[in-house]
Write an enzyme that holds these catalytic residues in place. Structure first.
Site, PDB file in Angstrom:
ATOM      1  N   HIS A 159      15.537  -8.500 -23.386  1.00 31.09           N
ATOM      2  CA  HIS A 159      15.382  -9.703 -22.538  1.00 31.09           C
ATOM      3  C   HIS A 159      15.237  -9.330 -21.064  1.00 31.09           C
ATOM      4  CE1 HIS A 159      16.873 -12.043 -26.057  1.00 31.09           C
ATOM      5  NE2 HIS A 159      17.620 -10.963 -26.217  1.00 31.09           N
ATOM      6  N   SER A 286      -3.382  -2.635   0.048  1.00 30.82           N
ATOM      7  CA  SER A 286      -3.720  -4.020   0.358  1.00 30.82           C
ATOM      8  C   SER A 286      -4.589  -4.042   1.602  1.00 30.82           C
ATOM      9  CB  SER A 286      -2.435  -4.806   0.593  1.00 30.82           C
ATOM     10  OG  SER A 286      -2.718  -5.957   1.364  1.00 30.82           O
ATOM     11  N   LYS A 292       1.703  -1.797   1.427  1.00 24.56           N
ATOM     12  CA  LYS A 292       1.570  -1.966  -0.027  1.00 24.56           C
ATOM     13  C   LYS A 292       0.962  -0.759  -0.731  1.00 24.56           C
ATOM     14  CE  LYS A 292       2.105  -5.218  -2.334  1.00 24.56           C
ATOM     15  NZ  LYS A 292       1.379  -6.485  -2.426  1.00 24.56           N
ATOM     16  N   GLU A 299      -2.100  -2.430 -13.942  1.00 25.97           N
ATOM     17  CA  GLU A 299      -2.466  -3.846 -14.046  1.00 25.97           C
ATOM     18  C   GLU A 299      -3.795  -4.010 -14.771  1.00 25.97           C
ATOM     19  OE1 GLU A 299      -0.684  -6.002 -10.173  1.00 25.97           O
ATOM     20  OE2 GLU A 299      -1.972  -4.317  -9.754  1.00 25.97           O
TER      21      GLU A 299
END
Ligand code: ARG
Length: 467
Positions: A159, A286, A292, A299
Protein backbone atom coordinates in the site's frame (compact mmCIF):
# COMPACT_ATOMS: atom_id res chain seq x y z
CA UNK A 1 -9.16 8.77 -64.41
CA UNK A 2 -8.79 5.08 -63.75
CA UNK A 3 -6.12 3.36 -65.81
CA UNK A 4 -5.86 -0.33 -66.71
CA UNK A 5 -4.36 -2.26 -63.88
CA UNK A 6 -0.65 -3.12 -63.76
CA UNK A 7 -0.86 -5.34 -60.74
CA UNK A 8 -0.63 -9.12 -60.63
CA UNK A 9 -4.35 -9.57 -60.20
CA UNK A 10 -5.25 -7.15 -63.02
CA UNK A 11 -6.55 -9.74 -65.51
CA UNK A 12 -10.27 -9.51 -64.79
CA UNK A 13 -10.30 -5.74 -64.34
CA UNK A 14 -11.11 -3.21 -67.03
CA UNK A 15 -9.88 -0.33 -64.89
CA UNK A 16 -7.21 -0.01 -62.25
CA UNK A 17 -7.90 1.34 -58.77
CA UNK A 18 -8.67 4.99 -58.18
CA UNK A 19 -5.77 7.10 -56.90
CA UNK A 20 -7.54 7.40 -53.57
CA UNK A 21 -8.02 3.64 -53.38
CA UNK A 22 -4.30 3.11 -54.04
CA UNK A 23 -3.43 5.46 -51.20
CA UNK A 24 -5.98 3.81 -48.99
CA UNK A 25 -5.05 0.21 -49.65
CA UNK A 26 -1.28 0.22 -49.97
CA UNK A 27 0.69 -1.46 -47.24
CA UNK A 28 4.16 -1.31 -48.75
CA UNK A 29 4.91 1.81 -46.73
CA UNK A 30 4.99 -0.40 -43.63
CA UNK A 31 5.29 -4.00 -44.79
CA UNK A 32 8.46 -3.37 -46.80
CA UNK A 33 10.40 -4.25 -43.68
CA UNK A 34 9.29 -7.83 -44.29
CA UNK A 35 11.44 -7.98 -47.44
CA UNK A 36 14.15 -10.29 -46.00
CA UNK A 37 11.50 -12.73 -44.82
CA UNK A 38 9.54 -12.46 -48.05
CA UNK A 39 12.66 -13.24 -50.05
CA UNK A 40 13.53 -16.19 -47.79
CA UNK A 41 9.97 -17.50 -48.25
CA UNK A 42 10.16 -17.12 -52.03
CA UNK A 43 13.51 -18.90 -52.15
CA UNK A 44 12.18 -21.84 -50.16
CA UNK A 45 9.01 -21.96 -52.24
CA UNK A 46 10.87 -21.92 -55.56
CA UNK A 47 13.31 -24.54 -54.28
CA UNK A 48 10.29 -26.70 -53.48
CA UNK A 49 8.77 -26.07 -56.94
CA UNK A 50 12.02 -27.30 -58.52
CA UNK A 51 12.17 -30.25 -56.15
CA UNK A 52 8.74 -31.48 -57.30
CA UNK A 53 9.44 -30.64 -60.96
CA UNK A 54 7.03 -27.71 -61.36
CA UNK A 55 9.95 -25.50 -62.43
CA UNK A 56 13.41 -26.44 -63.68
CA UNK A 57 16.56 -26.18 -61.60
CA UNK A 58 17.80 -23.48 -63.96
CA UNK A 59 14.60 -21.49 -63.36
CA UNK A 60 15.02 -21.91 -59.62
CA UNK A 61 18.61 -20.71 -59.78
CA UNK A 62 17.63 -17.70 -61.84
CA UNK A 63 14.89 -16.84 -59.36
CA UNK A 64 17.29 -17.18 -56.42
CA UNK A 65 19.96 -15.05 -58.08
CA UNK A 66 17.38 -12.39 -58.95
CA UNK A 67 16.01 -12.35 -55.41
CA UNK A 68 19.53 -11.94 -54.02
CA UNK A 69 20.13 -8.90 -56.20
CA UNK A 70 16.79 -7.39 -55.20
CA UNK A 71 17.47 -7.92 -51.51
CA UNK A 72 20.90 -6.34 -51.87
CA UNK A 73 19.30 -3.37 -53.65
CA UNK A 74 16.76 -3.05 -50.85
CA UNK A 75 19.48 -3.19 -48.19
CA UNK A 76 21.46 -0.54 -50.06
CA UNK A 77 18.39 1.70 -50.35
CA UNK A 78 18.48 1.41 -54.15
CA UNK A 79 15.14 -0.32 -54.59
CA UNK A 80 12.18 1.76 -55.74
CA UNK A 81 9.07 0.87 -53.81
CA UNK A 82 5.87 1.55 -55.66
CA UNK A 83 2.63 2.03 -53.76
CA UNK A 84 0.69 1.12 -56.92
CA UNK A 85 1.95 -2.40 -56.37
CA UNK A 86 0.21 -2.45 -52.99
CA UNK A 87 2.51 -4.49 -50.82
CA UNK A 88 5.94 -5.93 -50.29
CA UNK A 89 5.02 -9.17 -52.05
CA UNK A 90 3.94 -7.61 -55.32
CA UNK A 91 6.77 -5.08 -55.33
CA UNK A 92 9.36 -7.82 -55.07
CA UNK A 93 7.62 -10.14 -57.52
CA UNK A 94 7.30 -7.40 -60.13
CA UNK A 95 10.91 -6.36 -59.77
CA UNK A 96 11.93 -9.98 -60.13
CA UNK A 97 9.76 -10.41 -63.21
CA UNK A 98 11.57 -7.51 -64.86
CA UNK A 99 14.89 -9.28 -64.33
CA UNK A 100 14.06 -12.95 -64.64
CA UNK A 101 11.45 -14.44 -67.00
CA UNK A 102 11.14 -17.50 -64.75
CA UNK A 103 9.71 -15.19 -62.06
CA UNK A 104 6.36 -15.61 -63.77
CA UNK A 105 6.32 -19.13 -62.32
CA UNK A 106 7.21 -18.13 -58.76
CA UNK A 107 3.63 -17.68 -57.61
CA UNK A 108 2.70 -21.22 -58.70
CA UNK A 109 0.76 -22.92 -55.89
CA UNK A 110 1.04 -19.88 -53.68
CA UNK A 111 -1.19 -17.00 -52.62
CA UNK A 112 -0.36 -13.79 -50.86
CA UNK A 113 -2.49 -15.21 -48.07
CA UNK A 114 -0.12 -18.06 -47.22
CA UNK A 115 2.80 -15.83 -48.21
CA UNK A 116 2.04 -13.12 -45.64
CA UNK A 117 1.32 -15.78 -43.03
CA UNK A 118 4.79 -17.21 -43.73
CA UNK A 119 6.53 -13.84 -43.73
CA UNK A 120 5.01 -12.98 -40.39
CA UNK A 121 5.91 -16.30 -38.79
CA UNK A 122 9.50 -15.73 -39.89
CA UNK A 123 9.26 -12.18 -38.55
CA UNK A 124 7.95 -13.35 -35.17
CA UNK A 125 10.73 -15.90 -34.82
CA UNK A 126 13.27 -13.18 -35.50
CA UNK A 127 11.57 -10.55 -33.34
CA UNK A 128 11.25 -12.89 -30.36
CA UNK A 129 14.97 -13.68 -30.61
CA UNK A 130 15.87 -9.99 -30.67
CA UNK A 131 13.63 -9.15 -27.72
CA UNK A 132 14.89 -12.08 -25.68
CA UNK A 133 18.46 -10.82 -26.09
CA UNK A 134 17.48 -7.27 -25.13
CA UNK A 135 15.53 -8.36 -22.08
CA UNK A 136 18.52 -10.48 -21.09
CA UNK A 137 20.61 -7.31 -21.30
CA UNK A 138 18.25 -5.53 -18.91
CA UNK A 139 18.29 -8.51 -16.57
CA UNK A 140 22.07 -8.51 -16.50
CA UNK A 141 22.12 -4.80 -15.68
CA UNK A 142 19.77 -5.56 -12.81
CA UNK A 143 22.01 -8.31 -11.48
CA UNK A 144 25.01 -5.99 -11.64
CA UNK A 145 23.11 -3.33 -9.71
CA UNK A 146 22.22 -5.93 -7.08
CA UNK A 147 25.81 -7.17 -6.89
CA UNK A 148 27.32 -3.75 -6.35
CA UNK A 149 24.87 -3.03 -3.52
CA UNK A 150 24.72 -6.41 -1.82
CA UNK A 151 24.66 -5.10 1.73
CA UNK A 152 22.01 -2.41 1.24
CA UNK A 153 18.72 -2.85 3.08
CA UNK A 154 15.51 -0.95 2.41
CA UNK A 155 11.96 -1.04 3.67
CA UNK A 156 9.61 -3.18 1.61
CA UNK A 157 6.21 -1.58 0.98
CA UNK A 158 2.62 -2.66 0.76
CA UNK A 159 0.00 0.00 0.00
CA UNK A 160 3.06 2.21 -0.42
CA UNK A 161 3.37 2.15 3.39
CA UNK A 162 6.49 0.80 5.08
CA UNK A 163 5.86 -2.88 5.72
CA UNK A 164 8.90 -5.09 6.45
CA UNK A 165 12.64 -4.80 5.90
CA UNK A 166 14.28 -6.47 2.91
CA UNK A 167 17.66 -6.39 1.29
CA UNK A 168 17.66 -4.28 -1.86
CA UNK A 169 18.70 -7.38 -3.84
CA UNK A 170 15.48 -9.11 -2.85
CA UNK A 171 13.48 -6.25 -4.36
CA UNK A 172 15.65 -6.28 -7.50
CA UNK A 173 15.31 -10.05 -7.76
CA UNK A 174 11.54 -9.61 -7.77
CA UNK A 175 11.98 -7.52 -10.92
CA UNK A 176 14.26 -10.22 -12.32
CA UNK A 177 11.52 -12.81 -11.86
CA UNK A 178 9.13 -10.57 -13.81
CA UNK A 179 11.58 -9.95 -16.64
CA UNK A 180 12.62 -13.57 -16.85
CA UNK A 181 9.00 -14.61 -17.26
CA UNK A 182 8.77 -12.10 -20.11
CA UNK A 183 11.83 -13.60 -21.74
CA UNK A 184 10.29 -17.07 -21.44
CA UNK A 185 7.03 -15.78 -22.89
CA UNK A 186 8.81 -14.61 -26.04
CA UNK A 187 10.35 -18.08 -26.34
CA UNK A 188 6.84 -19.53 -26.20
CA UNK A 189 5.63 -17.16 -28.92
CA UNK A 190 8.62 -18.15 -31.09
CA UNK A 191 7.75 -21.83 -30.56
CA UNK A 192 4.15 -21.17 -31.58
CA UNK A 193 5.40 -19.40 -34.70
CA UNK A 194 7.40 -22.42 -35.74
CA UNK A 195 4.86 -23.94 -38.18
CA UNK A 196 5.03 -23.43 -41.93
CA UNK A 197 1.95 -22.01 -43.69
CA UNK A 198 3.26 -22.45 -47.27
CA UNK A 199 1.02 -24.66 -49.35
CA UNK A 200 -2.18 -23.43 -47.71
CA UNK A 201 -2.66 -21.21 -50.76
CA UNK A 202 -5.45 -18.67 -50.70
CA UNK A 203 -7.74 -20.86 -48.61
CA UNK A 204 -7.87 -24.48 -49.85
CA UNK A 205 -4.32 -25.42 -50.78
CA UNK A 206 -3.58 -26.31 -54.38
CA UNK A 207 -4.29 -28.97 -57.00
CA UNK A 208 -0.61 -29.03 -57.89
CA UNK A 209 1.69 -31.77 -56.51
CA UNK A 210 3.66 -29.69 -53.98
CA UNK A 211 5.79 -30.84 -51.03
CA UNK A 212 4.90 -28.77 -47.97
CA UNK A 213 7.45 -30.54 -45.77
CA UNK A 214 10.23 -29.56 -48.14
CA UNK A 215 9.36 -25.85 -47.82
CA UNK A 216 9.05 -26.15 -44.05
CA UNK A 217 12.50 -27.68 -43.75
CA UNK A 218 14.02 -25.10 -46.08
CA UNK A 219 12.76 -22.33 -43.78
CA UNK A 220 13.75 -24.05 -40.55
CA UNK A 221 10.17 -24.73 -39.44
CA UNK A 222 11.29 -27.93 -37.74
CA UNK A 223 10.99 -29.53 -34.33
CA UNK A 224 13.86 -30.38 -31.99
CA UNK A 225 14.57 -33.53 -33.99
CA UNK A 226 14.64 -31.66 -37.30
CA UNK A 227 11.23 -32.92 -38.42
CA UNK A 228 9.26 -30.42 -40.52
CA UNK A 229 6.27 -28.73 -38.93
CA UNK A 230 3.51 -27.64 -41.31
CA UNK A 231 0.22 -26.04 -40.32
CA UNK A 232 -2.66 -28.51 -40.33
CA UNK A 233 -5.65 -26.63 -41.75
CA UNK A 234 -5.39 -24.37 -44.78
CA UNK A 235 -8.39 -22.25 -43.82
CA UNK A 236 -7.18 -21.67 -40.28
CA UNK A 237 -3.69 -20.94 -41.57
CA UNK A 238 -4.71 -17.95 -43.68
CA UNK A 239 -7.30 -16.67 -41.18
CA UNK A 240 -5.33 -17.17 -37.96
CA UNK A 241 -3.87 -14.10 -36.26
CA UNK A 242 -3.33 -15.65 -32.83
CA UNK A 243 0.40 -15.17 -33.04
CA UNK A 244 0.02 -11.46 -33.62
CA UNK A 245 -2.10 -11.24 -30.51
CA UNK A 246 0.23 -13.44 -28.48
CA UNK A 247 3.24 -11.39 -29.52
CA UNK A 248 1.53 -8.08 -28.76
CA UNK A 249 0.31 -9.54 -25.50
CA UNK A 250 3.81 -10.56 -24.46
CA UNK A 251 4.95 -7.01 -25.32
CA UNK A 252 2.06 -5.47 -23.40
CA UNK A 253 2.73 -7.57 -20.30
CA UNK A 254 6.42 -6.74 -20.47
CA UNK A 255 5.24 -3.13 -20.67
CA UNK A 256 3.19 -3.57 -17.51
CA UNK A 257 6.29 -4.89 -15.77
CA UNK A 258 8.35 -1.99 -17.09
CA UNK A 259 5.78 0.46 -15.82
CA UNK A 260 5.91 -1.01 -12.32
CA UNK A 261 9.70 -1.05 -12.23
CA UNK A 262 9.75 2.49 -13.59
CA UNK A 263 7.29 3.64 -10.95
CA UNK A 264 9.44 2.23 -8.14
CA UNK A 265 12.49 3.97 -9.61
CA UNK A 266 10.62 7.26 -9.92
CA UNK A 267 9.53 7.05 -6.29
CA UNK A 268 12.97 6.02 -5.08
CA UNK A 269 14.58 8.95 -6.92
CA UNK A 270 12.22 11.57 -5.46
CA UNK A 271 13.42 13.81 -2.63
CA UNK A 272 10.89 12.11 -0.35
CA UNK A 273 12.64 8.73 -0.69
CA UNK A 274 16.03 9.63 -2.16
CA UNK A 275 17.14 5.98 -2.13
CA UNK A 276 18.73 6.33 -5.56
CA UNK A 277 20.17 8.79 -8.03
CA UNK A 278 19.23 8.18 -11.64
CA UNK A 279 21.91 8.72 -14.28
CA UNK A 280 22.01 12.23 -15.77
CA UNK A 281 22.26 10.60 -19.17
CA UNK A 282 18.73 9.21 -18.86
CA UNK A 283 17.11 12.26 -17.22
CA UNK A 284 16.19 15.71 -18.47
CA UNK A 285 15.89 19.15 -16.92
CA UNK A 286 13.12 21.68 -16.72
CA UNK A 287 12.99 24.63 -19.09
CA UNK A 288 11.82 26.78 -16.20
CA UNK A 289 12.99 25.32 -12.89
CA UNK A 290 16.79 25.16 -12.80
CA UNK A 291 16.99 22.70 -9.91
CA UNK A 292 14.96 19.97 -11.61
CA UNK A 293 16.26 16.60 -12.73
CA UNK A 294 13.33 14.68 -14.09
CA UNK A 295 13.22 10.87 -14.36
CA UNK A 296 12.10 10.96 -17.99
CA UNK A 297 13.37 7.57 -19.09
CA UNK A 298 11.34 5.93 -16.35
CA UNK A 299 8.29 8.05 -17.07
CA UNK A 300 8.48 7.15 -20.75
CA UNK A 301 8.85 3.46 -19.90
CA UNK A 302 5.69 3.85 -17.85
CA UNK A 303 4.01 5.84 -20.63
CA UNK A 304 4.96 3.55 -23.49
CA UNK A 305 3.34 0.65 -21.70
CA UNK A 306 0.01 2.33 -22.57
CA UNK A 307 0.91 2.19 -26.23
CA UNK A 308 1.83 -1.49 -26.00
CA UNK A 309 -1.55 -2.22 -24.44
CA UNK A 310 -3.25 -0.17 -27.14
CA UNK A 311 -1.58 -2.23 -29.87
CA UNK A 312 -2.78 -5.45 -28.25
CA UNK A 313 -6.28 -4.04 -28.07
CA UNK A 314 -6.19 -3.01 -31.73
CA UNK A 315 -5.31 -6.57 -32.74
CA UNK A 316 -7.96 -8.18 -30.56
CA UNK A 317 -10.58 -5.87 -31.98
CA UNK A 318 -9.37 -6.41 -35.54
CA UNK A 319 -9.75 -10.19 -35.31
CA UNK A 320 -13.01 -10.18 -33.40
CA UNK A 321 -16.05 -11.22 -35.46
CA UNK A 322 -14.17 -11.63 -38.75
CA UNK A 323 -15.60 -14.42 -40.88
CA UNK A 324 -13.17 -17.10 -42.02
CA UNK A 325 -10.85 -16.82 -43.78
CA UNK A 326 -8.70 -13.97 -45.04
CA UNK A 327 -10.25 -10.51 -45.12
CA UNK A 328 -8.46 -7.37 -46.14
CA UNK A 329 -9.05 -5.97 -42.66
CA UNK A 330 -6.14 -8.20 -41.70
CA UNK A 331 -3.69 -5.96 -43.49
CA UNK A 332 -4.15 -3.62 -40.53
CA UNK A 333 -2.54 -6.28 -38.32
CA UNK A 334 1.00 -5.22 -39.13
CA UNK A 335 1.41 -1.61 -37.90
CA UNK A 336 0.52 -2.47 -34.29
CA UNK A 337 2.81 -5.51 -34.33
CA UNK A 338 5.74 -3.57 -35.76
CA UNK A 339 5.17 -0.71 -33.33
CA UNK A 340 5.06 -3.12 -30.39
CA UNK A 341 8.29 -4.73 -31.54
CA UNK A 342 10.12 -1.44 -32.08
CA UNK A 343 8.96 0.13 -28.84
CA UNK A 344 9.57 -3.00 -26.77
CA UNK A 345 13.09 -3.28 -28.14
CA UNK A 346 13.76 0.37 -27.31
CA UNK A 347 12.24 0.07 -23.85
CA UNK A 348 14.39 -2.95 -22.96
CA UNK A 349 17.53 -1.06 -23.99
CA UNK A 350 16.49 2.08 -22.11
CA UNK A 351 15.75 0.08 -18.98
CA UNK A 352 19.18 -1.55 -19.20
CA UNK A 353 20.85 1.84 -19.70
CA UNK A 354 18.98 3.47 -16.84
CA UNK A 355 19.70 0.62 -14.44
CA UNK A 356 23.39 0.63 -15.35
CA UNK A 357 23.70 4.26 -14.28
CA UNK A 358 21.89 4.12 -10.93
CA UNK A 359 23.77 4.96 -7.74
CA UNK A 360 22.46 4.13 -4.30
CA UNK A 361 22.18 6.64 -1.48
CA UNK A 362 23.19 4.22 1.19
CA UNK A 363 22.61 6.61 4.11
CA UNK A 364 19.05 7.29 3.07
CA UNK A 365 18.34 3.58 2.68
CA UNK A 366 19.90 2.85 6.05
CA UNK A 367 17.92 5.51 7.86
CA UNK A 368 14.65 4.43 6.25
CA UNK A 369 15.18 0.79 7.10
CA UNK A 370 16.03 1.65 10.72
CA UNK A 371 12.35 2.39 11.34
CA UNK A 372 11.57 -0.13 14.11
CA UNK A 373 7.94 -0.22 13.01
CA UNK A 374 9.12 -2.45 10.15
CA UNK A 375 9.69 -5.17 12.75
CA UNK A 376 6.30 -4.99 14.45
CA UNK A 377 5.35 -8.29 12.77
CA UNK A 378 8.56 -9.84 14.11
CA UNK A 379 7.48 -8.71 17.57
CA UNK A 380 4.19 -10.54 17.12
CA UNK A 381 6.15 -13.63 16.01
CA UNK A 382 8.22 -13.25 19.21
CA UNK A 383 5.03 -13.53 21.26
CA UNK A 384 3.92 -16.52 19.17
CA UNK A 385 7.13 -18.30 20.14
CA UNK A 386 6.25 -17.55 23.78
CA UNK A 387 2.99 -19.44 23.23
CA UNK A 388 0.66 -16.52 22.51
CA UNK A 389 -1.91 -17.22 19.73
CA UNK A 390 -1.09 -15.08 16.68
CA UNK A 391 -4.35 -13.11 16.76
CA UNK A 392 -3.71 -12.11 20.40
CA UNK A 393 -0.06 -11.36 19.62
CA UNK A 394 -1.09 -9.12 16.70
CA UNK A 395 -3.49 -7.30 18.97
CA UNK A 396 -0.90 -6.87 21.71
CA UNK A 397 1.71 -5.47 19.32
CA UNK A 398 -0.94 -3.13 17.94
CA UNK A 399 -1.40 -1.86 21.48
CA UNK A 400 2.38 -1.45 21.83
CA UNK A 401 2.41 0.64 18.64
CA UNK A 402 -0.44 2.75 19.96
CA UNK A 403 1.36 3.25 23.29
CA UNK A 404 4.55 4.35 21.49
CA UNK A 405 2.54 6.79 19.42
CA UNK A 406 0.90 8.17 22.56
CA UNK A 407 4.28 8.58 24.29
CA UNK A 408 5.71 10.04 21.08
CA UNK A 409 8.58 7.54 20.88
CA UNK A 410 9.55 4.70 18.52
CA UNK A 411 8.32 1.28 19.65
CA UNK A 412 11.81 0.07 20.53
CA UNK A 413 12.21 3.03 22.91
CA UNK A 414 9.48 1.79 25.23
CA UNK A 415 10.67 0.12 28.41
CA UNK A 416 10.24 -3.55 29.16
CA UNK A 417 7.88 -2.55 31.95
CA UNK A 418 5.78 -0.58 29.44
CA UNK A 419 5.35 -3.53 27.09
CA UNK A 420 4.79 -5.97 29.91
CA UNK A 421 1.79 -3.90 30.91
CA UNK A 422 0.40 -4.59 27.44
CA UNK A 423 1.15 -8.31 27.55
CA UNK A 424 2.83 -10.31 30.26
CA UNK A 425 4.50 -12.65 27.76
CA UNK A 426 7.03 -9.91 26.89
CA UNK A 427 10.34 -10.63 28.61
CA UNK A 428 13.62 -8.71 28.92
CA UNK A 429 14.82 -10.07 25.55
CA UNK A 430 11.90 -8.48 23.67
CA UNK A 431 14.08 -5.65 22.33
CA UNK A 432 16.45 -8.10 20.55
CA UNK A 433 13.73 -8.29 17.90
CA UNK A 434 14.83 -4.86 16.67
CA UNK A 435 18.23 -6.08 15.52
CA UNK A 436 17.80 -5.81 11.74
CA UNK A 437 20.48 -8.30 10.78
CA UNK A 438 19.06 -10.83 13.15
CA UNK A 439 15.57 -10.17 11.83
CA UNK A 440 16.63 -10.89 8.26
CA UNK A 441 18.64 -13.96 9.21
CA UNK A 442 15.45 -15.48 10.55
CA UNK A 443 13.93 -15.41 7.10
CA UNK A 444 15.67 -18.34 5.49
CA UNK A 445 12.82 -20.22 3.85
CA UNK A 446 12.91 -20.52 0.06
CA UNK A 447 11.95 -17.25 -1.57
CA UNK A 448 12.56 -15.17 1.57
CA UNK A 449 15.08 -12.35 1.98
CA UNK A 450 17.40 -14.05 4.50
CA UNK A 451 21.15 -13.72 3.78
CA UNK A 452 21.64 -17.39 2.89
CA UNK A 453 18.67 -17.26 0.55
CA UNK A 454 20.02 -14.13 -1.09
CA UNK A 455 23.37 -15.85 -1.67
CA UNK A 456 21.51 -18.72 -3.31
CA UNK A 457 19.52 -16.36 -5.49
CA UNK A 458 22.67 -14.55 -6.59
CA UNK A 459 24.11 -17.91 -7.67
CA UNK A 460 20.87 -18.89 -9.37
CA UNK A 461 20.58 -15.67 -11.36
CA UNK A 462 24.24 -15.70 -12.32
CA UNK A 463 23.73 -19.16 -13.76
CA UNK A 464 20.48 -18.31 -15.55
CA UNK A 465 21.76 -15.07 -17.05
CA UNK A 466 25.14 -16.35 -18.18
CA UNK A 467 24.01 -19.58 -19.79
N1 ARG B 1 -0.88 -7.05 -48.06
C1 ARG B 1 -1.79 -8.11 -47.69
C2 ARG B 1 -1.89 -8.16 -46.16
O1 ARG B 1 -1.02 -7.71 -45.54
C3 ARG B 1 -1.27 -9.41 -48.19
C4 ARG B 1 -2.34 -10.42 -48.37
C5 ARG B 1 -3.25 -9.94 -49.46
N2 ARG B 1 -4.20 -10.90 -49.83
C6 ARG B 1 -5.25 -10.56 -50.59
N3 ARG B 1 -6.08 -11.51 -50.87
N4 ARG B 1 -5.46 -9.33 -50.99
O2 ARG B 1 -2.86 -8.63 -45.62
Amino acid sequence: MAKPSQVTWGGRFSAGPAELMLQFSESVSFDRRLAPFDVAGSKAHSAMLAHVGLITEAERDAIHAGLDVILADIAAGKFTWDTKLEDVHMNIEQALTKRVPAAAKLHTARSRNDQIATDMRLFFRHACGVLREKILGAERALLTLAESNRDVMIPGYTHLQRAQPVVLSHHLFAWLEMLDRDRARFADVAAHANWCPLGSGAIAGTTLPIDREFSAKALGFVDAKGRPQVTQNSMDTVADRDLFIEFASACALFGVHLSRIAEDLILWSSAEFKFIDLPDTFCTGSSLMPQKKNPDSCELLRGKSARLQGNLHTLLTLAKGLPLTYNRDLQEDKPPVFDSFDQTALCADVLAGTLAGITLNRDRCASAVRDPGLLATDLADYLVLKGVPFRDAHHAVGAVVRLAEKNNVEINQLSTADVQQVHKAFEADWADVFDLKRALSKREGTGMPGPKQVVKQFARWKKILNE
